[in-house]
Design a protein around this motif. Sequence first.
Motif, PDB file in Angstrom:
ATOM      1  N   GLN A 326      11.149   1.090 -17.966  1.00 25.39           N
ATOM      2  CA  GLN A 326      10.284   1.550 -16.894  1.00 25.39           C
ATOM      3  C   GLN A 326      10.966   1.482 -15.537  1.00 25.39           C
ATOM      4  O   GLN A 326      10.967   2.437 -14.763  1.00 25.39           O
ATOM      5  N   ASN A 327      11.591   0.342 -15.228  1.00 24.84           N
ATOM      6  CA  ASN A 327      12.245   0.155 -13.937  1.00 24.84           C
ATOM      7  C   ASN A 327      13.287  -0.946 -14.047  1.00 24.84           C
ATOM      8  O   ASN A 327      12.979  -2.122 -13.862  1.00 24.84           O
ATOM      9  N   PRO A 328      14.541  -0.583 -14.309  1.00 24.06           N
ATOM     10  CA  PRO A 328      15.577  -1.621 -14.495  1.00 24.06           C
ATOM     11  C   PRO A 328      15.909  -2.386 -13.213  1.00 24.06           C
ATOM     12  O   PRO A 328      16.581  -3.412 -13.277  1.00 24.06           O
ATOM     13  N   ARG A 329      15.420  -1.924 -12.071  1.00 24.21           N
ATOM     14  CA  ARG A 329      15.734  -2.595 -10.811  1.00 24.21           C
ATOM     15  C   ARG A 329      14.805  -3.767 -10.527  1.00 24.21           C
ATOM     16  O   ARG A 329      15.072  -4.571  -9.630  1.00 24.21           O
ATOM     17  N   GLN A 330      13.735  -3.898 -11.268  1.00 23.73           N
ATOM     18  CA  GLN A 330      12.779  -4.966 -11.001  1.00 23.73           C
ATOM     19  C   GLN A 330      13.300  -6.308 -11.503  1.00 23.73           C
ATOM     20  O   GLN A 330      14.136  -6.387 -12.400  1.00 23.73           O
ATOM     21  N   ALA A 331      12.805  -7.375 -10.911  1.00 23.28           N
ATOM     22  CA  ALA A 331      13.090  -8.726 -11.368  1.00 23.28           C
ATOM     23  C   ALA A 331      11.971  -9.192 -12.291  1.00 23.28           C
ATOM     24  O   ALA A 331      10.929  -8.528 -12.425  1.00 23.28           O
ATOM     25  N   ARG A 332      12.192 -10.308 -12.925  1.00 24.66           N
ATOM     26  CA  ARG A 332      11.159 -10.884 -13.780  1.00 24.66           C
ATOM     27  C   ARG A 332       9.924 -11.188 -12.936  1.00 24.66           C
ATOM     28  O   ARG A 332      10.010 -11.744 -11.839  1.00 24.66           O
ATOM     29  N   GLY A 333       8.753 -10.806 -13.449  1.00 27.89           N
ATOM     30  CA  GLY A 333       7.503 -11.022 -12.730  1.00 27.89           C
ATOM     31  C   GLY A 333       6.647 -12.087 -13.390  1.00 27.89           C
ATOM     32  O   GLY A 333       7.136 -12.914 -14.166  1.00 27.89           O
ATOM     33  N   GLY A 334       5.368 -12.094 -13.056  1.00 27.31           N
ATOM     34  CA  GLY A 334       4.439 -13.041 -13.656  1.00 27.31           C
ATOM     35  C   GLY A 334       4.332 -14.338 -12.888  1.00 27.31           C
ATOM     36  O   GLY A 334       4.832 -14.483 -11.765  1.00 27.31           O
ATOM     37  N   GLU A 335       3.682 -15.321 -13.526  1.00 29.35           N
ATOM     38  CA  GLU A 335       3.421 -16.601 -12.886  1.00 29.35           C
ATOM     39  C   GLU A 335       4.705 -17.300 -12.448  1.00 29.35           C
ATOM     40  O   GLU A 335       4.748 -17.952 -11.404  1.00 29.35           O
ATOM     41  N   PHE A 336       5.755 -17.171 -13.281  1.00 32.49           N
ATOM     42  CA  PHE A 336       7.035 -17.791 -12.942  1.00 32.49           C
ATOM     43  C   PHE A 336       8.069 -16.724 -12.584  1.00 32.49           C
ATOM     44  O   PHE A 336       9.243 -16.806 -12.948  1.00 32.49           O
ATOM     45  N   GLY A 337       7.621 -15.719 -11.858  1.00 36.04           N
ATOM     46  CA  GLY A 337       8.496 -14.614 -11.494  1.00 36.04           C
ATOM     47  C   GLY A 337       9.635 -15.050 -10.597  1.00 36.04           C
ATOM     48  O   GLY A 337       9.526 -15.992  -9.798  1.00 36.04           O
TER      49      GLY A 337
END
Length: 759
Positions: A326-337
């Motif tokens: 979907q978007n390889p430029r994004q970092a890990r997200g979520g509660e422990f993003g």
Amino acid sequence: MRKIAALYFLIFLLPALATAQTIVSGTITNAQTAQPIVGATIKASTGESTQTNYSGNYSLSVSADANYLVVSHIGFVADTIRIALGQQANYSLQLQPRQNVLSEVKVQGYETNRPLLETAAAISIVSSDVLQQTDESSLVRAVNTVPGVKMDERAPASYRISVRGSTLRSPYGIRNVKLYYNGIPLTEANGTTSLNLLDAASIGTIEILKGPTGSIYGAGTGGTLLLEPRRAGLGKEVGAGLTVGSFGYRKYNISAGAGSAKHNVLVQYNQQQYDGFREQSAVDRKVLLISPEFYLSDRQTLTSHVIYSDLYYELPGGLTLEQYKQNPRQARGGEFGSVKQQAAMNQETINIGLKHDYRFNDNWSNSTLVYTLQRFRDHPFNTDYERNATQEIGARSSFVYNTTIGNVATAFTFGGEFQRGFEVARTYDNNSGTAGKLRTDDEVTAKTGFVFGQAELELPSDFILTLALSLNDTQYRITRLVQVASGNYNFVKDFEAVLSPRVALLKKLSDRVSIHGSVSAGFSPPTEEEILTSDGVLNQDLEAEKGTNYELGLRGYALQNKLYVDVVGYYFRLKETIVSRQDASSVAVFRNVGSTSQKGIEAALKYTIVDAPAAWVNYSNVWASYTYSHYRFKEYQQNEANYSGNRLTGVAPHMLSAGFDVTTQSGLYLNLLANYSDELPLNDANTVYADSYLVTGVKLGIRRTIAGSLKLDVFAGVDNLTDENYSLGNDVNAFGGRFYQPAPPRNFYSGLNLKYVFN
């Protein structure tokens, strides 16, 4: 009567004239370093010959009608000295190193200082030419030209090296592979290596020894890397450079150096900045290198280095396949993003080493070194916040004794190495990039050391036999001062001392071809981070890996010395294999899981198309390296799941690198590079695979010398020319399917380097 006397005089004089001799003498030195060349062959046009001594000097009695001398040595371009008929004089010469003939360069591996063709081991050399074929932002592309070796960059400046598939236990960092810099251990007593404290421009050459090398380099089943610092050229010089590129890449460097017959000193400062292709992936690294070498006499050399590194890099974290597409430029997200928790590494390090080489006489020599390391880390991670300070000291000493037993030339090498590290490690809650409540407070003492001995015998019929053995010991002492949940404790893990033997035999089939075989054993104890995981849990039952390696190889020249070939086949059986997997909080957990079977073939080919210094295209070559890996779990039971027979996680069955290089007399140069990796399993169950990929790059530039003193290098290049979507540095056995660490798409760079040489 006078005629008869004259006739007798001529009869007696002619033989004397025919046998009249002239004494020629001189010194043979390295044109780049001004150091004496030992063992250079000097042969007169009339057939007389000799060799230089340890001071590079020679003296030779030649016939009066000799008119030239031919000077040659392994690893140098042969040259000719014209001599005046019947005239005694000093005839000295500087030989130019043959940088492009790797097989003739003497290697340091196993401390034998033999030509590669006479070394019974799988050794590859990454030369300075290869290191400079890219923008020098990292070592990844250069190291990946070597068969059997794979270097990943999970995030910019977060490196991982796999030698023959050793990434099973390396979710991050470098483990199970030992590194030395300038002969001094870069791998710490706790088993980890901070390669990112160095800048790629601080390294001159790399020797890579594959497979167990414990007989002389201590614990390890994955291999050993010997890094040599970059040296100044002959004379005095100052330099500066700038490189800029895509995604906010900037690199600045300044240097000053001096080289002579008495010393070689280089001071170099590099700063590298990068905004990052992904979110939370910026880098700022500053490295100061001071590397002096003093040639105190023809018997002793004093070498040292000071490395100061101030490193900051961000950690974007792994993505799921859906997020990756979907978007390889994004970092890990979520509660422990990663962005929310400001995941990053702040690391300040100073490494100081001192080495003394001394030759007592023609038979005995010694090399002794000491070093110290000081480091502070401030590390907000996704699930916690870690702060630690490390102090380490170490020493190594080795003696070499050359002798003759009967008619067999023999070299004995023996010595020992010791390292002691002390670390204060604290973990806290991570409150969005700020240290919160204290979780654990530990003091960790790591001690490791070994003694070794090696005998190398030059047997009849051009056989060389090597027998080696080492005794290795490692101990960890962990004192928990604060533990919120379970209270304080003391824990000592003392691994049983292990013998690591090595037997190798080499046969020279000719002056240009040799075959070699070896059997070696190695062991690799867990690192301190594998025993004491980042969540504070103590892994008390983890045992050392042990393995045996069988190897057979061939290397040499063909097609009028234009084709260089190096092929090795091996079988490695590893027991008590350590694997890693992540839990729900992304903490890596390590376990012994039985045994693995690792069979492989490594091949390197290089064909010199043009080698004509006087032609417009004065040098060009094509090269390729191929790796085949048939790696399987032999015995692996995890709860109810049986993974025996599965492919080894993180290992591609086929890898290929290839390139084309060309230089011209005008200074233009071109380097083309391609890397292919087959698909590879990302989990032990072999249910998820990373796709294969082919990545290409090109660098074009011009090197010129202006007014005899100013050296100019202007270049531009493209990485990932085909704009491939791929993941470099996959997280194996990642929880939640976060396996992928996307690599940058097509990106560009250009730069300028200037160096002024004082006459």
